[in-house]
Design a protein around this motif. Sequence first.
Motif, PDB file in Angstrom:
ATOM      1  N   ALA A  42       0.828  -1.205   0.000  1.00 18.44           N
ATOM      2  CA  ALA A  42       0.000   0.000   0.000  1.00 18.44           C
ATOM      3  C   ALA A  42       0.865   1.258   0.000  1.00 18.44           C
ATOM      4  CB  ALA A  42      -0.927  -0.014   1.212  1.00 18.44           C
ATOM      5  N   ILE A  43       1.975   1.227   0.755  1.00 20.54           N
ATOM      6  CA  ILE A  43       2.858   2.409   0.805  1.00 20.54           C
ATOM      7  C   ILE A  43       3.478   2.667  -0.565  1.00 20.54           C
ATOM      8  CG2 ILE A  43       5.037   3.272   1.754  1.00 20.54           C
ATOM      9  CD1 ILE A  43       4.289   1.821   4.372  1.00 20.54           C
ATOM     10  N   ILE A  44       3.933   1.612  -1.232  1.00 20.33           N
ATOM     11  CA  ILE A  44       4.557   1.776  -2.545  1.00 20.33           C
ATOM     12  C   ILE A  44       3.533   2.211  -3.585  1.00 20.33           C
ATOM     13  CG2 ILE A  44       5.708   0.507  -4.415  1.00 20.33           C
ATOM     14  CD1 ILE A  44       7.073  -1.107  -2.082  1.00 20.33           C
ATOM     15  N   ASP A  45       2.317   1.666  -3.506  1.00 18.25           N
ATOM     16  CA  ASP A  45       1.264   2.136  -4.409  1.00 18.25           C
ATOM     17  C   ASP A  45       0.987   3.621  -4.200  1.00 18.25           C
ATOM     18  OD1 ASP A  45       0.716  -0.118  -5.939  1.00 18.25           O
ATOM     19  OD2 ASP A  45      -0.746  -0.917  -4.524  1.00 18.25           O
ATOM     20  N   ARG A  46       1.106   4.083  -2.949  1.00 14.93           N
ATOM     21  CA  ARG A  46       0.819   5.490  -2.651  1.00 14.93           C
ATOM     22  C   ARG A  46       1.992   6.401  -3.000  1.00 14.93           C
ATOM     23  NH1 ARG A  46      -2.915   7.930   0.541  1.00 14.93           N
ATOM     24  NH2 ARG A  46      -3.634   5.912   1.304  1.00 14.93           N
ATOM     25  N   LEU A  47       3.227   6.015  -2.618  1.00 12.81           N
ATOM     26  CA  LEU A  47       4.393   6.878  -2.804  1.00 12.81           C
ATOM     27  C   LEU A  47       5.058   6.705  -4.166  1.00 12.81           C
ATOM     28  CD1 LEU A  47       6.175   6.528   0.675  1.00 12.81           C
ATOM     29  CD2 LEU A  47       4.576   8.318  -0.082  1.00 12.81           C
TER      30      LEU A  47
ATOM     31  N   ARG B 232      -6.204   4.318  -6.776  1.00 12.74           N
ATOM     32  CA  ARG B 232      -5.735   3.240  -5.916  1.00 12.74           C
ATOM     33  C   ARG B 232      -6.897   2.401  -5.410  1.00 12.74           C
ATOM     34  NH1 ARG B 232      -4.267   1.999  -0.664  1.00 12.74           N
ATOM     35  NH2 ARG B 232      -5.370   3.824   0.133  1.00 12.74           N
ATOM     36  N   VAL B 233      -6.662   1.104  -5.298  1.00 17.54           N
ATOM     37  CA  VAL B 233      -7.710   0.174  -4.881  1.00 17.54           C
ATOM     38  C   VAL B 233      -7.459  -0.251  -3.433  1.00 17.54           C
ATOM     39  CG1 VAL B 233      -8.874  -2.002  -5.387  1.00 17.54           C
ATOM     40  CG2 VAL B 233      -7.860  -0.667  -7.246  1.00 17.54           C
ATOM     41  N   PRO B 234      -8.436  -0.076  -2.527  1.00 18.79           N
ATOM     42  CA  PRO B 234      -8.231  -0.502  -1.132  1.00 18.79           C
ATOM     43  C   PRO B 234      -8.227  -2.018  -1.000  1.00 18.79           C
ATOM     44  CG  PRO B 234     -10.483   0.276  -1.447  1.00 18.79           C
ATOM     45  CD  PRO B 234      -9.743   0.571  -2.728  1.00 18.79           C
ATOM     46  N   TRP B 235      -7.582  -2.497   0.060  1.00 22.21           N
ATOM     47  CA  TRP B 235      -7.508  -3.941   0.295  1.00 22.21           C
ATOM     48  C   TRP B 235      -8.893  -4.563   0.396  1.00 22.21           C
ATOM     49  CZ3 TRP B 235      -3.469  -3.646   4.844  1.00 22.21           C
ATOM     50  CH2 TRP B 235      -2.220  -3.321   4.310  1.00 22.21           C
ATOM     51  N   SER B 236      -9.818  -3.853   1.031  1.00 24.42           N
ATOM     52  CA  SER B 236     -11.153  -4.425   1.222  1.00 24.42           C
ATOM     53  C   SER B 236     -11.786  -4.803  -0.106  1.00 24.42           C
ATOM     54  CB  SER B 236     -12.051  -3.431   1.969  1.00 24.42           C
ATOM     55  OG  SER B 236     -12.160  -2.212   1.243  1.00 24.42           O
ATOM     56  N   ARG B 237     -11.513  -4.026  -1.143  1.00 20.64           N
ATOM     57  CA  ARG B 237     -12.066  -4.347  -2.456  1.00 20.64           C
ATOM     58  C   ARG B 237     -11.280  -5.486  -3.109  1.00 20.64           C
ATOM     59  NH1 ARG B 237     -12.781   0.583  -6.416  1.00 20.64           N
ATOM     60  NH2 ARG B 237     -14.026   1.235  -4.602  1.00 20.64           N
ATOM     61  N   ILE B 238      -9.965  -5.471  -2.932  1.00 17.75           N
ATOM     62  CA  ILE B 238      -9.136  -6.533  -3.509  1.00 17.75           C
ATOM     63  C   ILE B 238      -9.532  -7.898  -2.947  1.00 17.75           C
ATOM     64  CG2 ILE B 238      -6.781  -7.469  -3.548  1.00 17.75           C
ATOM     65  CD1 ILE B 238      -5.787  -4.555  -3.680  1.00 17.75           C
TER      66      ILE B 238
ATOM     67  N   LEU C 262      -8.296 -17.723 -14.635  1.00 19.44           N
ATOM     68  CA  LEU C 262      -7.421 -16.548 -14.448  1.00 19.44           C
ATOM     69  C   LEU C 262      -8.043 -15.287 -15.045  1.00 19.44           C
ATOM     70  CD1 LEU C 262      -3.785 -17.879 -15.019  1.00 19.44           C
ATOM     71  CD2 LEU C 262      -5.104 -17.789 -12.914  1.00 19.44           C
ATOM     72  N   GLU C 263      -9.324 -15.140 -14.885  1.00 19.19           N
ATOM     73  CA  GLU C 263      -9.986 -13.944 -15.431  1.00 19.19           C
ATOM     74  C   GLU C 263      -9.575 -12.712 -14.627  1.00 19.19           C
ATOM     75  OE1 GLU C 263     -14.108 -14.914 -15.112  1.00 19.19           O
ATOM     76  OE2 GLU C 263     -14.162 -15.892 -17.068  1.00 19.19           O
ATOM     77  N   PRO C 264      -9.398 -11.561 -15.290  1.00 23.14           N
ATOM     78  CA  PRO C 264      -9.068 -10.335 -14.556  1.00 23.14           C
ATOM     79  C   PRO C 264     -10.152  -9.979 -13.543  1.00 23.14           C
ATOM     80  CG  PRO C 264      -8.665 -10.065 -16.913  1.00 23.14           C
ATOM     81  CD  PRO C 264      -9.389 -11.361 -16.748  1.00 23.14           C
ATOM     82  N   ALA C 265      -9.730  -9.555 -12.367  1.00 22.53           N
ATOM     83  CA  ALA C 265     -10.674  -9.131 -11.347  1.00 22.53           C
ATOM     84  C   ALA C 265     -11.331  -7.819 -11.767  1.00 22.53           C
ATOM     85  CB  ALA C 265      -9.947  -8.961 -10.018  1.00 22.53           C
ATOM     86  N   GLN C 266     -12.639  -7.757 -11.682  1.00 23.99           N
ATOM     87  CA  GLN C 266     -13.380  -6.550 -12.089  1.00 23.99           C
ATOM     88  C   GLN C 266     -13.486  -5.595 -10.911  1.00 23.99           C
ATOM     89  OE1 GLN C 266     -14.194  -6.139 -15.338  1.00 23.99           O
ATOM     90  NE2 GLN C 266     -13.119  -8.103 -15.583  1.00 23.99           N
ATOM     91  N   LEU C 267     -12.392  -4.892 -10.644  1.00 26.07           N
ATOM     92  CA  LEU C 267     -12.330  -4.020  -9.476  1.00 26.07           C
ATOM     93  C   LEU C 267     -13.246  -2.824  -9.592  1.00 26.07           C
ATOM     94  CD1 LEU C 267      -8.502  -4.000  -8.723  1.00 26.07           C
ATOM     95  CD2 LEU C 267     -10.273  -5.441  -7.732  1.00 26.07           C
ATOM     96  N   ASP C 268     -13.584  -2.440 -10.804  1.00 27.43           N
ATOM     97  CA  ASP C 268     -14.411  -1.255 -11.005  1.00 27.43           C
ATOM     98  C   ASP C 268     -15.830  -1.583 -11.465  1.00 27.43           C
ATOM     99  OD1 ASP C 268     -12.264   0.614 -10.481  1.00 27.43           O
ATOM    100  OD2 ASP C 268     -11.439  -0.108 -12.361  1.00 27.43           O
ATOM    101  N   GLY C 269     -16.134  -2.893 -11.510  1.00 24.69           N
ATOM    102  CA  GLY C 269     -17.452  -3.305 -11.974  1.00 24.69           C
ATOM    103  C   GLY C 269     -18.461  -3.254 -10.851  1.00 24.69           C
ATOM    104  N   ALA C 270     -19.653  -3.647 -11.174  1.00 21.50           N
ATOM    105  CA  ALA C 270     -20.729  -3.576 -10.206  1.00 21.50           C
ATOM    106  C   ALA C 270     -20.498  -4.530  -9.041  1.00 21.50           C
ATOM    107  CB  ALA C 270     -22.056  -3.904 -10.903  1.00 21.50           C
ATOM    108  N   GLY C 271     -19.827  -5.634  -9.349  1.00 22.81           N
ATOM    109  CA  GLY C 271     -19.580  -6.615  -8.306  1.00 22.81           C
ATOM    110  C   GLY C 271     -18.360  -6.359  -7.485  1.00 22.81           C
ATOM    111  N   ALA C 272     -17.631  -5.276  -7.796  1.00 22.14           N
ATOM    112  CA  ALA C 272     -16.398  -4.990  -7.077  1.00 22.14           C
ATOM    113  C   ALA C 272     -16.636  -4.312  -5.773  1.00 22.14           C
ATOM    114  CB  ALA C 272     -15.487  -4.133  -7.943  1.00 22.14           C
TER     115      ALA C 272
END
Length: 433
Positions: free
Chosen positions: A80-85, A225-231, A423-433
Amino acid sequence: MSEATTSIGAAAPVAKVGMYRWRICAMLLLATTINYIDRQVLGVLAPFLQTEIGWNEIEYGYIVTAFQAAYAIGLLCAGAIIDRLGTRVGYAIAISIWSLAAMSHSLAASVIGFAAARFVLGFGEAGNFPAAIKTVAEWFPRKERALATGIFNSGSNIGAIVAPMMVPVVAATWGWQAAFLVTGALSAAWLVAWLLIYRTPEDQPRLSAGELAYIRSDPPEPTVRVPWSRILRHRQAWAFVAAKFITDPIWWFFLFWLPKFLHAEYGLTLLGLGLPLIVIFVLADVGSIFGGWLAGRFIKMGWSVNRARKTAMGICGLAVVPIVFAANADNLWLAVGLIGLATAGHQGWSANVFTLTSDMFPRRAVASVVGIGGFAGAVGGMMIATFTGFLLQTTGSYVPVFLMAGSAYLIALLVVHLLAPRLEPAQLDGAGA
């Protein structure tokens, strides 16, 4: 294949696009090499320090567990720190911490002192892989990431080769404290070079426009950035977490107990450990690059990413199975061959497992996913460190650990397939994310 990829491929073949991205890969390779030299010093010196400091197997297990505990905590934070900085600053902070911690081992004179130094070292070293994987995701198109990951991940084996070559000589010449000081200084030197050289592709003036276009030839991704809770809502994340939790402890065992195993079973001295360990980790180095190349080769043959990645992982997992016979090998070099094949299998497996993150998650989430998975692997490493310490103190037998190693990878592959069958991509921005 996207139109952007098609046009770039037609107008400027990969060989003519430019090669600057591979310089960045070389920097990651060097950082990972130094990372593993620093952590491997204790393993190489362990048989000697056990007599010098006076710890038993259980206490050595606790020292290793201290490193693993901090590594787990650091990985949980580092992604998370590296994603932020960003990779430039985040990597610099991580290597500053581990460089100072590596040198601080020279001041330790007790079990508590070594445990404290290992704890800080583990916390700093936790930043290496999240930062490196994120850098690969920033600097390489999807089709080259497995190879780039395999190349920089091979630094773990190079470090494990260099350590038994260098550490015994330094320790025998100037004392064991000098071994920690010299290896820690290497980290500080890399830090200076990183700050002078590294920029993101868009900010790197030495990068050609053609190579930048090639790096960005995949479909564009959002940058929020995507929070852990969503991941963690996604099975794809748990597939990576499970793979790391099940198989990372085996690699930790190789790093911290192989010198002790060879010393105990075959009577090798500190200087005598060098050649067998070098052979084992040379084979691991070959396996790391081969594993990344193999999946890429399957993809170029027209296989789906899912089929290519899992087939490569299965082949690597099968290579580890014969290690079950190593604990009872009556010949040193038979044991070395079996262990070397297993380390090669692990590293080929690891190159593909790391690449699962960029197969299934967007760049902005990669470091966080790697950090979460690495945390799980370090927790598994804590468990095997404590277990091995008590096992050896009470029975003196390595057989149970080698049996676990031989079965771990195929079990992990089954779990990955059940959690991420395509191995489908995770839909982090979809309705189910």
